[in-house]
Design a protein around this motif. Structure first.
Motif, PDB file in Angstrom:
ATOM      1  N   HIS A 147      46.127 -15.064 -77.083  1.00 47.44           N
ATOM      2  CA  HIS A 147      46.993 -15.962 -77.845  1.00 47.44           C
ATOM      3  C   HIS A 147      47.421 -15.310 -79.151  1.00 47.44           C
ATOM      4  O   HIS A 147      48.607 -15.344 -79.532  1.00 47.44           O
ATOM      5  N   ARG A 148      46.458 -14.691 -79.849  1.00 53.92           N
ATOM      6  CA  ARG A 148      46.785 -14.041 -81.120  1.00 53.92           C
ATOM      7  C   ARG A 148      47.704 -12.847 -80.906  1.00 53.92           C
ATOM      8  O   ARG A 148      48.601 -12.592 -81.717  1.00 53.92           O
ATOM      9  N   ALA A 149      47.475 -12.099 -79.827  1.00 58.76           N
ATOM     10  CA  ALA A 149      48.331 -10.953 -79.528  1.00 58.76           C
ATOM     11  C   ALA A 149      49.762 -11.409 -79.314  1.00 58.76           C
ATOM     12  O   ALA A 149      50.711 -10.796 -79.831  1.00 58.76           O
ATOM     13  N   ARG A 150      49.938 -12.475 -78.556  1.00 62.37           N
ATOM     14  CA  ARG A 150      51.288 -12.987 -78.292  1.00 62.37           C
ATOM     15  C   ARG A 150      51.945 -13.481 -79.571  1.00 62.37           C
ATOM     16  O   ARG A 150      53.151 -13.271 -79.784  1.00 62.37           O
ATOM     17  N   MET A 151      51.164 -14.134 -80.439  1.00 57.50           N
ATOM     18  CA  MET A 151      51.713 -14.615 -81.708  1.00 57.50           C
ATOM     19  C   MET A 151      52.134 -13.455 -82.585  1.00 57.50           C
ATOM     20  O   MET A 151      53.188 -13.494 -83.240  1.00 57.50           O
ATOM     21  N   MET A 152      51.323 -12.385 -82.624  1.00 62.02           N
ATOM     22  CA  MET A 152      51.672 -11.203 -83.415  1.00 62.02           C
ATOM     23  C   MET A 152      52.954 -10.553 -82.894  1.00 62.02           C
ATOM     24  O   MET A 152      53.824 -10.136 -83.670  1.00 62.02           O
ATOM     25  N   LEU A 153      53.068 -10.482 -81.581  1.00 61.59           N
ATOM     26  CA  LEU A 153      54.254  -9.869 -80.987  1.00 61.59           C
ATOM     27  C   LEU A 153      55.496 -10.706 -81.263  1.00 61.59           C
ATOM     28  O   LEU A 153      56.570 -10.174 -81.556  1.00 61.59           O
ATOM     29  N   GLN A 154      55.358 -12.028 -81.170  1.00 61.23           N
ATOM     30  CA  GLN A 154      56.489 -12.903 -81.463  1.00 61.23           C
ATOM     31  C   GLN A 154      56.937 -12.735 -82.913  1.00 61.23           C
ATOM     32  O   GLN A 154      58.134 -12.693 -83.204  1.00 61.23           O
ATOM     33  N   LYS A 155      55.963 -12.621 -83.807  1.00 63.17           N
ATOM     34  CA  LYS A 155      56.283 -12.461 -85.227  1.00 63.17           C
ATOM     35  C   LYS A 155      56.996 -11.135 -85.468  1.00 63.17           C
ATOM     36  O   LYS A 155      57.982 -11.068 -86.213  1.00 63.17           O
ATOM     37  N   ALA A 156      56.499 -10.069 -84.831  1.00 57.42           N
ATOM     38  CA  ALA A 156      57.082  -8.747 -85.020  1.00 57.42           C
ATOM     39  C   ALA A 156      58.486  -8.660 -84.435  1.00 57.42           C
ATOM     40  O   ALA A 156      59.357  -7.973 -84.960  1.00 57.42           O
ATOM     41  N   LEU A 157      58.690  -9.365 -83.318  1.00 60.96           N
ATOM     42  CA  LEU A 157      59.962  -9.272 -82.609  1.00 60.96           C
ATOM     43  C   LEU A 157      60.930 -10.408 -82.933  1.00 60.96           C
ATOM     44  O   LEU A 157      62.039 -10.444 -82.407  1.00 60.96           O
ATOM     45  N   ALA A 158      60.517 -11.334 -83.796  1.00 59.52           N
ATOM     46  CA  ALA A 158      61.330 -12.520 -84.086  1.00 59.52           C
ATOM     47  C   ALA A 158      62.773 -12.194 -84.489  1.00 59.52           C
ATOM     48  O   ALA A 158      63.712 -12.808 -83.977  1.00 59.52           O
ATOM     49  N   PRO A 159      63.002 -11.242 -85.402  1.00 62.77           N
ATOM     50  CA  PRO A 159      64.397 -10.949 -85.795  1.00 62.77           C
ATOM     51  C   PRO A 159      65.266 -10.518 -84.620  1.00 62.77           C
ATOM     52  O   PRO A 159      66.437 -10.873 -84.527  1.00 62.77           O
ATOM     53  N   VAL A 160      64.675  -9.731 -83.713  1.00 64.75           N
ATOM     54  CA  VAL A 160      65.424  -9.249 -82.562  1.00 64.75           C
ATOM     55  C   VAL A 160      65.633 -10.356 -81.546  1.00 64.75           C
ATOM     56  O   VAL A 160      66.710 -10.519 -80.979  1.00 64.75           O
ATOM     57  N   LEU A 161      64.589 -11.150 -81.300  1.00 65.71           N
ATOM     58  CA  LEU A 161      64.670 -12.220 -80.317  1.00 65.71           C
ATOM     59  C   LEU A 161      65.718 -13.257 -80.698  1.00 65.71           C
ATOM     60  O   LEU A 161      66.416 -13.799 -79.851  1.00 65.71           O
ATOM     61  N   LYS A 162      65.836 -13.531 -81.998  1.00 66.51           N
ATOM     62  CA  LYS A 162      66.824 -14.514 -82.444  1.00 66.51           C
ATOM     63  C   LYS A 162      68.240 -14.038 -82.194  1.00 66.51           C
ATOM     64  O   LYS A 162      69.151 -14.837 -81.975  1.00 66.51           O
TER      65      LYS A 162
END
Length: 208
Positions: A180-195
Motif C-alpha cells: 500500500h505504501r509503495a503504491r502511494m509513493m509511486l502515485q505521489k511521484a507520478l502524480a504530475p505525469v498522471l494528471k
C-alpha cells in the motif's frame, strides 16, 4: 507467476533432475530467469552484480534441489534463495542499508521523487508503452528497498500475499502495508505525469 509455468509438471521435473537428468534443470528455471534477475537488480543496483547473484542463486538451487519441499512453490523457493544471496553479498560489502517498516513514512516527504522523463516531448504514439514503462521503472527504482521488493513481487511478478511474505520472511500484514505504501509513493511521484495523461495512457498504471 506465468500460467504456462504453473501448468507444467514441476514436481515431475524436479524428481527427474534429482534422479540424474541435470539437463532438465535449464527447462525448470527458464520461466523464472527474468523474475530472479529483476529482483536481483532491484537489490544490487548494477547489471554485473545482479547477474552474479542470479547465477549463484540458480547454482545453489540446483545443488540443493533434493532438499526442496513440495509444500512450497518452486518459484517462491528460488526467489528466496536469490534474496538471501543478495543480502549476504550486500552485508559482506558493507553497503546494505537497514530499513525498518517504521523508518520510512511516505507522508514525511523523505522519499526522493523519481527522475521522470517529460512524456510530452516524445512525438511518436508508438513509443507509448516504452515511455510509460520507463516512467514507472524510474519511479520504482526510487522506492526504498523494502517497498520496492514487495511491489516487484506482488504487482510485477504476480506473487500472492502469502508467497511474497514467505519469500521476504515477513508477515502477510507487512506485505499488505508495504505494498500500500509503495503504491502511494509511486502515485505521489507520478502524480504530475498522471494528471497530464489521457485515460488511454493512464490505463497502464492499473494501481493508480
Amino acid at each position: 507467476m506465468a500460467i504456462a509455468a504453473e501448468a507444467r509438471d514441476e514436481a515431475g521435473m524436479i524428481a527427474a533432475i534429482v534422479a540424474g537428468d541435470s539437463q532438465l534443470f535449464h527447462e525448470l528455471i527458464r520461466p523464472y530467469e527474468r523474475s530472479v534477475y529483476v529482483m536481483a537488480f532491484s537489490m544490487m543496483k548494477n547489471e554485473a552484480d545482479a547477474e552474479d547473484v542470479a547465477q549463484e542463486a540458480f547454482l545453489k538451487a540446483f545443488r540443493n534441489l533434493a532438499g526442496f519441499r513440495a509444500d512450497a512453490k518452486f518459484s517462491t523457493w528460488l526467489i528466496t534463495i536469490m534474496l538471501n544471496e543478495a543480502r549476504n553479498r550486500l552485508r559482506r560489502s558493507s553497503t546494505a542499508k537497514t530499513e525498518s517498516l517504521d523508518d520510512t513514512d511516505p507522508e514525511t516527504g523523505s522519499v526522493s521523487p523519481a527522475v521522470l522523463v517529460d512524456w510530452r516531448e516524445i512525438p511518436s504514439e508508438t513509443l507509448e508503452r516504452a515511455e510509460v514503462r520507463s516512467l514507472l521503472e524510474n519511479a520504482v527504482k526510487a522506492l526504498p528497498e523494502i517497498y520496492r521488493q514487495v511491489f516487484l513481487l506482488r504487482d510485477v511478478e504476480g506473487f500472492s500475499v502469502s508467497e511474497a511474505a514467505e519469500a521476504l520472511k515477513i508477515s502477510e500484514v507487512a506485505v499488505k502495508v508495504r505494498l500500500h505504501r509503495a503504491r502511494m509513493m509511486l502515485q505521489k511521484a507520478l502524480a504530475p505525469v498522471l494528471k497530464s495523461m489521457t485515460p488511454a495512457r493512464r490505463r497502464w498504471f492499473s494501481w493508480s
